[in-house]
Design a protein around this motif. Structure first.
Motif, PDB file in Angstrom:
ATOM      1  N   GLY A 159       0.795  -1.220   0.000  1.00 27.53           N
ATOM      2  CA  GLY A 159       0.000   0.000   0.000  1.00 27.53           C
ATOM      3  C   GLY A 159       0.824   1.265   0.000  1.00 27.53           C
ATOM      4  O   GLY A 159       0.258   2.363   0.019  1.00 27.53           O
ATOM      5  N   HIS A 160       2.163   1.152  -0.027  1.00 26.29           N
ATOM      6  CA  HIS A 160       3.012   2.351   0.054  1.00 26.29           C
ATOM      7  C   HIS A 160       3.748   2.583  -1.265  1.00 26.29           C
ATOM      8  O   HIS A 160       3.422   3.504  -2.007  1.00 26.29           O
TER       9      HIS A 160
ATOM     10  N   SER B  83      -8.146  -1.695   0.880  1.00 28.27           N
ATOM     11  CA  SER B  83      -9.428  -1.075   0.565  1.00 28.27           C
ATOM     12  C   SER B  83      -9.360  -0.465  -0.836  1.00 28.27           C
ATOM     13  O   SER B  83      -8.286  -0.303  -1.411  1.00 28.27           O
ATOM     14  N   LYS B  84     -10.521  -0.117  -1.394  1.00 29.25           N
ATOM     15  CA  LYS B  84     -10.542   0.417  -2.752  1.00 29.25           C
ATOM     16  C   LYS B  84      -9.779   1.729  -2.860  1.00 29.25           C
ATOM     17  O   LYS B  84      -9.055   1.965  -3.835  1.00 29.25           O
ATOM     18  N   SER B  85      -9.919   2.590  -1.882  1.00 28.26           N
ATOM     19  CA  SER B  85      -9.204   3.869  -1.933  1.00 28.26           C
ATOM     20  C   SER B  85      -7.699   3.663  -1.818  1.00 28.26           C
ATOM     21  O   SER B  85      -6.909   4.264  -2.559  1.00 28.26           O
TER      22      SER B  85
ATOM     23  N   LEU C  88      -6.135   0.988  -2.623  1.00 26.23           N
ATOM     24  CA  LEU C  88      -5.710   0.284  -3.826  1.00 26.23           C
ATOM     25  C   LEU C  88      -5.482   1.257  -4.971  1.00 26.23           C
ATOM     26  O   LEU C  88      -4.486   1.148  -5.708  1.00 26.23           O
ATOM     27  N   GLN C  89      -6.353   2.233  -5.154  1.00 28.08           N
ATOM     28  CA  GLN C  89      -6.173   3.216  -6.219  1.00 28.08           C
ATOM     29  C   GLN C  89      -4.926   4.063  -5.984  1.00 28.08           C
ATOM     30  O   GLN C  89      -4.175   4.351  -6.918  1.00 28.08           O
ATOM     31  N   ARG C  90      -4.708   4.469  -4.741  1.00 26.91           N
ATOM     32  CA  ARG C  90      -3.495   5.239  -4.437  1.00 26.91           C
ATOM     33  C   ARG C  90      -2.246   4.399  -4.680  1.00 26.91           C
ATOM     34  O   ARG C  90      -1.237   4.908  -5.184  1.00 26.91           O
ATOM     35  N   PHE C  91      -2.313   3.128  -4.315  1.00 28.04           N
ATOM     36  CA  PHE C  91      -1.175   2.230  -4.514  1.00 28.04           C
ATOM     37  C   PHE C  91      -0.876   2.045  -6.001  1.00 28.04           C
ATOM     38  O   PHE C  91       0.280   2.037  -6.431  1.00 28.04           O
ATOM     39  N   LYS C  92      -1.925   1.915  -6.816  1.00 27.67           N
ATOM     40  CA  LYS C  92      -1.732   1.798  -8.259  1.00 27.67           C
ATOM     41  C   LYS C  92      -1.070   3.046  -8.831  1.00 27.67           C
ATOM     42  O   LYS C  92      -0.119   2.958  -9.631  1.00 27.67           O
TER      43      LYS C  92
ATOM     44  N   GLU D 282     -15.914  -8.206 -11.500  1.00 30.58           N
ATOM     45  CA  GLU D 282     -15.037  -7.085 -11.853  1.00 30.58           C
ATOM     46  C   GLU D 282     -15.121  -5.952 -10.842  1.00 30.58           C
ATOM     47  O   GLU D 282     -14.237  -5.090 -10.820  1.00 30.58           O
ATOM     48  N   ASN D 283     -16.145  -5.926 -10.034  1.00 30.56           N
ATOM     49  CA  ASN D 283     -16.224  -4.907  -8.984  1.00 30.56           C
ATOM     50  C   ASN D 283     -15.336  -5.247  -7.793  1.00 30.56           C
ATOM     51  O   ASN D 283     -15.054  -4.379  -6.968  1.00 30.56           O
ATOM     52  N   HIS D 284     -14.882  -6.510  -7.705  1.00 33.29           N
ATOM     53  CA  HIS D 284     -14.060  -6.927  -6.580  1.00 33.29           C
ATOM     54  C   HIS D 284     -12.561  -6.921  -6.910  1.00 33.29           C
ATOM     55  O   HIS D 284     -11.748  -6.611  -6.051  1.00 33.29           O
ATOM     56  N   CYS D 285     -12.205  -7.294  -8.139  1.00 36.69           N
ATOM     57  CA  CYS D 285     -10.790  -7.316  -8.530  1.00 36.69           C
ATOM     58  C   CYS D 285     -10.697  -7.283 -10.045  1.00 36.69           C
ATOM     59  O   CYS D 285     -11.722  -7.312 -10.744  1.00 36.69           O
ATOM     60  N   ASP D 286      -9.471  -7.250 -10.565  1.00 42.43           N
ATOM     61  CA  ASP D 286      -9.226  -7.156 -12.013  1.00 42.43           C
ATOM     62  C   ASP D 286      -8.890  -8.503 -12.625  1.00 42.43           C
ATOM     63  O   ASP D 286      -8.290  -8.564 -13.707  1.00 42.43           O
ATOM     64  N   PHE D 287      -9.278  -9.596 -11.971  1.00 44.46           N
ATOM     65  CA  PHE D 287      -8.890 -10.908 -12.476  1.00 44.46           C
ATOM     66  C   PHE D 287      -9.494 -11.186 -13.848  1.00 44.46           C
ATOM     67  O   PHE D 287      -8.823 -11.716 -14.750  1.00 44.46           O
TER      68      PHE D 287
END
Length: 432
Positions: A168-169, A199-201, A203-207, A276-281
């Protein structure tokens, strides 16, 4: 084929209309002509089968095997890896899969002990060596006189699934170092493993953090093609914006409502792998196995392998341009290199001969000097022996003279002693 295609009509004169009414038309039983070429290629490809090679790079226990099993919906049985390897290794497994009579030879290469050592400076080197070894094996097969590329098992890696720990960092230094050294050798698709731990937030920051780090360090990752067709041109830009993919793998079936889905059951709910709402698999599976598999193989051959091949041939001294900046063929360059090599061998042979003769002369001079020195020593020892012999002869003569004098003195002493005894005896007789 000079005949007019059946689907093209030709104009006929008016006076022949009545005659054409009596012509019997035949219906074809199938396709014919060069429009059958795609069908022939498909049948040949299906008969030959397909191959796909995947490299999974990630720490031990991050979920590499689980994700591969989930991608291909099969249980690829293998032993679990340990955390106590002294160095990083690679585990290579080949599987024969089949889906709707379509055979696929799947080769999965996984890192073993990656990131478990205290010193992680050379952890990426086994991966780099393996990638180069596969390129070198294919290059050697190409350079053979009798090639068998049709039957050759192409072991070049088509895609590298790089598993990133869900911290997450930011990326670890090992991640940056490894991807920096392999991005010119393989198509990299970064994955955030076990994405359900964020969490989704977050995860987006991590991406966003991961992509900014990749860009700042100049690391090239695989970009899904946008010029294949209209659908891909519309979908792939948005897909590229989702990189790195946040994935979760699971072969466990969980009941959601009235249906069974693959997912993970938690106290707070069920995470569905194919939602697809849970992950990008799902996006990863569709792009990796459905729309971009051939592009990954093409990119491997046209970009990464060609880069290695050109670099390898240039290191061997081959080039497309001659000394006068003119295009030369490979045969001409090979002949020039052969002559240059032969000339170099002759020069080295002459140099070795001269060095050998010089050393022989030096050895001869050394031998003569040693022989002269030995001769001088022999003469010196001979003189010493002669002097010692003369000295011993002189001493022997002196000893003989001393012995003679001794015997003379002994004889004189005995004579005088006898005379004294005789005179004493006479005196005794007179007294009587």
């Amino acid at each position: 084929m000079a005949e007019t295609p059946m689907n093209v009509s030709t104009p006929t004169p008016d006076n022949e209309d009545t005659n054409n009414e009596n012509i019997r038309c035949l219906t074809t039983l199938g396709h014919f002509g060069f429009e059958c070429l795609p069908t022939q290629l498909v049948n040949k490809s299906i008969q030959k089968g397909f191959s796909f090679n995947i490299l999974c790079v990630g720490e031990t226990g991050i979920g590499k095997s689980t994700l591969i099993n989930t991608l291909f919906n099969t249980n690829l049985k293998e032993s679990k890896s340990s955390h106590f390897y002294s160095k990083v290794g690679l585990k290579v497994k080949t599987y024969e899969l089949q889906e709707r009579n379509i055979p696929l030879k799947l080769t999965v290469v996984k890192t073993v002990g990656y990131g478990d050592q205290i010193s992680k400076e050379a952890s990426y080197q086994p991966v780099v060596d393996y990638l180069d070894a596969q390129f070198e094996a294919y290059l050697q097969e190409e350079l053979k006189i009798k090639r068998s590329l049709v039957d050759y098992h192409d072991s070049r890696i088509h895609v590298c699934l790089y598993f990133i720990s869900p911290t997450g960092h930011s990326l670890k230094s090992l991640d940056l170092m490894t991807m920096k050294n392999i991005d010119r050798r393989v198509n990299i698709i970064p994955l955030i493993a076990k994405a359900d731990s964020l969490s989704k937030s977050d995860l987006q920051r991590f991406k966003s953090s991961i992509m900014s780090e990749l860009v700042s360090h100049g690391i090239q990752i695989y970009q899904f093609p946008m010029e294949e067709d209209e659908d891909a041109a519309q979908v792939n830009p948005s897909i590229n914006g989702l990189l790195p993919f946040a994935v979760v793998g699971s072969m466990e079936e969980v009941k959601v409502g009235k249906r069974m889905v693959r997912g993970r059951h938690y106290p707070w709910g069920v995470l569905q792998v194919e939602n697809e709402n849970h992950c990008d698999f799902v996006k990863l599976r569709d792009l990796l196995l459905c729309t971009s598999m051939e592009d990954l193989k093409d990119q491997t051959h046209t970009q990464h392998y060609e880069c290695y091949r050109s670099s390898r041939l240039q290191n061997l001294g081959f080039n497309d341009m001659g000394p006068n900046n003119q295009l030369v063929s490979f045969q001409e360059m090979y002949e020039a290199k052969r002559q240059e090599f032969q000339g170099q061998c002759q020069r080295e042979e002459e140099g070795l001969k001269q060095t050998f003769m010089q050393r022989v002369k030096e050895k001869e001079l050394t031998f003569k000097d040693a022989e002269k020195e030995l001769q001088d020593k022999f003469e010196h020892l001979k003189r010493i022996q002669q002097e010692e012999t003369l000295r011993l002869e002189d001493e022997r003569r002196k000893l003989e003279e001393q012995i003679i004098d001794f015997y003379k003195m002994k004889t004189a002493s005995e004579t005088s002693q006898a005379q004294v005894c005789a005179s004493v005896k006479k005196d005794k007789e007179r007294k009587k």
